[in-house]
Write a protein that holds these residues in place. Structure first.
Motif, PDB file in Angstrom:
ATOM      1  N   ILE A 125       1.210  -1.108   0.355  1.00 22.88           N
ATOM      2  CA  ILE A 125      -0.009   0.114   0.240  1.00 22.88           C
ATOM      3  C   ILE A 125       0.920   1.151  -0.217  1.00 22.88           C
ATOM      4  N   THR A 126       0.602   2.576  -1.307  1.00 22.85           N
ATOM      5  CA  THR A 126       1.319   3.363  -0.986  1.00 22.85           C
ATOM      6  C   THR A 126       1.505   3.999  -0.362  1.00 22.85           C
ATOM      7  N   GLY A 127       2.175   5.400   0.027  1.00 28.95           N
ATOM      8  CA  GLY A 127       1.841   6.740   0.836  1.00 28.95           C
ATOM      9  C   GLY A 127       3.328   7.317   0.690  1.00 28.95           C
ATOM     10  N   LYS A 128       3.087   8.855   1.808  1.00 29.01           N
ATOM     11  CA  LYS A 128       4.201   9.578   1.826  1.00 29.01           C
ATOM     12  C   LYS A 128       4.391   8.744   3.363  1.00 29.01           C
ATOM     13  N   ALA A 129       5.902   8.867   3.686  1.00 31.66           N
ATOM     14  CA  ALA A 129       6.497   9.150   5.008  1.00 31.66           C
ATOM     15  C   ALA A 129       6.150   9.733   5.412  1.00 31.66           C
ATOM     16  N   GLY A 130       5.675   8.944   6.709  1.00 26.11           N
ATOM     17  CA  GLY A 130       4.974   9.994   7.892  1.00 26.11           C
ATOM     18  C   GLY A 130       3.438   9.412   7.987  1.00 26.11           C
ATOM     19  N   ASP A 131       2.590   8.573   6.480  1.00 26.10           N
ATOM     20  CA  ASP A 131       1.019   8.346   6.850  1.00 26.10           C
ATOM     21  C   ASP A 131       0.865   7.558   8.026  1.00 26.10           C
ATOM     22  N   PRO A 132       0.196   7.757   8.235  1.00 25.64           N
ATOM     23  CA  PRO A 132      -0.516   6.759   9.686  1.00 25.64           C
ATOM     24  C   PRO A 132      -1.094   5.273   8.899  1.00 25.64           C
ATOM     25  N   VAL A 133      -0.134   4.624  10.252  1.00 23.59           N
ATOM     26  CA  VAL A 133      -0.607   2.748   9.931  1.00 23.59           C
ATOM     27  C   VAL A 133      -1.358   2.382  10.876  1.00 23.59           C
ATOM     28  N   PHE A 134      -2.503   2.186  10.505  1.00 26.93           N
ATOM     29  CA  PHE A 134      -3.402   1.696  11.541  1.00 26.93           C
ATOM     30  C   PHE A 134      -3.354  -0.430  12.109  1.00 26.93           C
ATOM     31  N   ALA A 135      -4.151  -0.219  13.162  1.00 23.57           N
ATOM     32  CA  ALA A 135      -4.370  -1.428  13.326  1.00 23.57           C
ATOM     33  C   ALA A 135      -5.212  -2.009  12.302  1.00 23.57           C
ATOM     34  N   ALA A 136      -5.500  -3.396  12.119  1.00 26.16           N
ATOM     35  CA  ALA A 136      -6.473  -3.459  11.443  1.00 26.16           C
ATOM     36  C   ALA A 136      -8.106  -4.604  11.751  1.00 26.16           C
ATOM     37  N   HIS A 154       7.630  -2.280   6.791  1.00 35.18           N
ATOM     38  CA  HIS A 154       8.834  -1.028   6.418  1.00 35.18           C
ATOM     39  C   HIS A 154       8.322   0.345   7.191  1.00 35.18           C
ATOM     40  N   ASN A 155       7.646   0.244   7.893  1.00 37.33           N
ATOM     41  CA  ASN A 155       7.160   1.533   8.851  1.00 37.33           C
ATOM     42  C   ASN A 155       8.482   2.552   8.974  1.00 37.33           C
ATOM     43  N   GLN A 156       8.342   3.606   8.565  1.00 38.79           N
ATOM     44  CA  GLN A 156       9.111   4.847   9.667  1.00 38.79           C
ATOM     45  C   GLN A 156       9.363   4.542  11.542  1.00 38.79           C
ATOM     46  N   THR A 157       7.915   4.818  11.752  1.00 38.88           N
ATOM     47  CA  THR A 157       8.574   5.191  13.050  1.00 38.88           C
ATOM     48  C   THR A 157       7.466   3.630  13.833  1.00 38.88           C
ATOM     49  N   GLU A 171       3.855   4.715  11.837  1.00 37.46           N
ATOM     50  CA  GLU A 171       3.968   5.529  10.616  1.00 37.46           C
ATOM     51  C   GLU A 171       4.698   5.422   8.818  1.00 37.46           C
ATOM     52  N   MET A 172       4.442   5.468   8.002  1.00 37.01           N
ATOM     53  CA  MET A 172       4.892   4.688   7.018  1.00 37.01           C
ATOM     54  C   MET A 172       5.899   5.289   6.319  1.00 37.01           C
ATOM     55  N   GLY A 173       6.965   4.062   6.281  1.00 37.65           N
ATOM     56  CA  GLY A 173       8.300   4.397   5.432  1.00 37.65           C
ATOM     57  C   GLY A 173       8.466   4.259   5.543  1.00 37.65           C
ATOM     58  N   SER A 174      10.322   3.760   4.081  1.00 39.45           N
ATOM     59  CA  SER A 174      10.842   2.686   3.691  1.00 39.45           C
ATOM     60  C   SER A 174      11.795   1.525   3.978  1.00 39.45           C
ATOM     61  N   SER A 175      11.740   1.309   5.757  1.00 39.73           N
ATOM     62  CA  SER A 175      12.363   0.538   6.176  1.00 39.73           C
ATOM     63  C   SER A 175      12.701  -0.734   5.139  1.00 39.73           C
ATOM     64  N   ARG A 195      11.356   2.178  -2.021  1.00 39.70           N
ATOM     65  CA  ARG A 195       9.886   3.906  -2.093  1.00 39.70           C
ATOM     66  C   ARG A 195       9.359   3.249  -0.760  1.00 39.70           C
ATOM     67  N   VAL A 196       8.952   4.293  -0.249  1.00 36.60           N
ATOM     68  CA  VAL A 196       7.767   4.334   1.008  1.00 36.60           C
ATOM     69  C   VAL A 196       6.512   3.299   0.587  1.00 36.60           C
ATOM     70  N   GLN A 197       6.212   2.373   1.823  1.00 36.35           N
ATOM     71  CA  GLN A 197       4.793   1.288   1.590  1.00 36.35           C
ATOM     72  C   GLN A 197       5.114   0.822   2.835  1.00 36.35           C
ATOM     73  N   LEU A 198       3.753   1.440   2.775  1.00 35.15           N
ATOM     74  CA  LEU A 198       3.218  -0.232   3.797  1.00 35.15           C
ATOM     75  C   LEU A 198       2.782  -1.487   3.609  1.00 35.15           C
ATOM     76  N   HIS A 199       3.523  -2.617   3.513  1.00 35.62           N
ATOM     77  CA  HIS A 199       3.727  -4.078   3.113  1.00 35.62           C
ATOM     78  C   HIS A 199       2.969  -4.864   4.379  1.00 35.62           C
ATOM     79  N   PHE A 200       1.683  -5.360   3.590  1.00 38.89           N
ATOM     80  CA  PHE A 200       0.254  -5.978   5.397  1.00 38.89           C
ATOM     81  C   PHE A 200      -0.237  -7.353   4.569  1.00 38.89           C
TER      82      PHE A 200
END
Length: 307
Positions: A212-223, A256-259, A276-280, A284-289
């Motif tokens: 799931i794409t996004g910008k660095a720092g975008d929120p990641v939520f518990a599903a 791949h979170n930033q924080t 928070e979404m990142g690219s660790s 690229r910045v993304q959330l692998h879920f």
């Protein structure tokens, strides 16, 4: 009896003698020189006779990895090259701390290839995470199934992490109560973990979840409601990772979170910001879920609500 130096004796003996008589005299001088020189003993080689200790390496049997008596039995797993307890927990749908406790592993980082470990609870114990109803913001309830509900019950949204493994099966750590698996474990109320576009879908061979794409720092939520069983960067290829156990059946993973905003053993609820979404460990910045049913990856798109 004393002897002159061999050179002097030879000079005296050979003085005035014909050449034909020199050979016997030379032999005599050599014998005298042998008597005059110190005595040297030949070195003695120890052939390892009676009393010599045998070589330990020759007789010692190669010790097999622990747990070989359980190899091939249901509920057990043979460690492969590259495995860590965190990966074994993810692949088998368990909390890595529980696996360490079930196998009495004093150092979870020390497992060896071929070692056989238990990956299901012992018969006397069932470990799962209770599915909690959605509560008003700022409140989270953490109690064993069957415990009386009370309006005065106030559990902090982040439970204090346990510092030591439970000493007995019958007395589990308060922060991680053993809960029996219940009917309806498949009926979780899922929500999307991020609002970005799905750049890559689920593929059993190449992708175990959604990108799931996004910008660095975008929120990641518990599903869904659950308990954090891992928060860190110890699993190669996932970067800063959070794993939430929802019940005896399901885990979800956020990579791949930033924080990271939660800690291990913390209770979380559906829709709560956990990272928070990142690219660790990503290009690229993304959330692998991922969503895993009893450790096996399933397509999250089939469980998440349409949007």
């Amino acid at each position: 009896m004393t002897y002159d130096a061999p050179q002097e004796l030879n000079r005296r003996v050979t003085r005035g003698r014909p050449a034909s008589a020199l050979l016997p005299m030379a032999v005599l001088a050599a014998l005298v020189a042998g008597c005059a020189s110190p005595t040297h003993r030949a070195p003695v080689e120890d052939r390892g006779g009676r009393g010599t200790a045998p070589v330990a390496a020759a007789d010692a049997a190669v010790k097999p990895p622990p747990g070989q008596e359980n190899l091939g039995k249901p509920g057990y797993y043979a460690v492969k090259p590259g495995d860590t307890l965190i990966r074994i927990g993810l692949e088998n749908g368990q909390n890595w701390r529980d696996i360490a406790r079930w196998n009495n592993l004093e150092n979870p980082d020390r497992i060896e290839v071929g070692q056989v470990v238990r990956v299901v609870p012992p018969a006397a114990e069932t470990s799962a995470v209770v599915v909690r109803p959605v509560l008003p913001p700022g409140r989270t309830e953490a109690r064993p199934v069957g415990a009386p509900a009370s309006g005065a019950s106030t559990a902090a949204s982040s439970a204090t992490p346990s510092t030591s493994a439970p000493s007995a099966v019958a007395t589990p750590a308060p922060s991680s109560p053993p809960l029996a698996a219940r009917d309806g474990d498949d009926d979780l109320n899922w929500t999307w973990p991020a609002s970005g576009h799905v750049a890559a879908g689920f593929d059993e061979l190449r992708s175990k979840g959604l990108a799931i794409t996004g910008k660095a720092g975008d929120p990641v939520f518990a599903a869904a409601d659950g308990r954090v069983v891992y928060a860190g960067s110890g699993l190669r290829g996932y970067g800063n990772l959070i794993i939430v156990k929802h019940n005896a059946t399901f885990l979800s993973a956020y990579a791949h979170n930033q924080t990271l905003l939660v800690k291990e053993d913390q209770v979380v609820r559906r829709g709560q910001k956990i990272a928070e979404m990142g690219s660790s460990d990503a290009d690229r910045v993304q959330l692998h879920f991922e969503i895993r049913r009893q450790g096996k990856p399933v397509d999250p798109a089939k469980l998440l609500p349409s949007r």
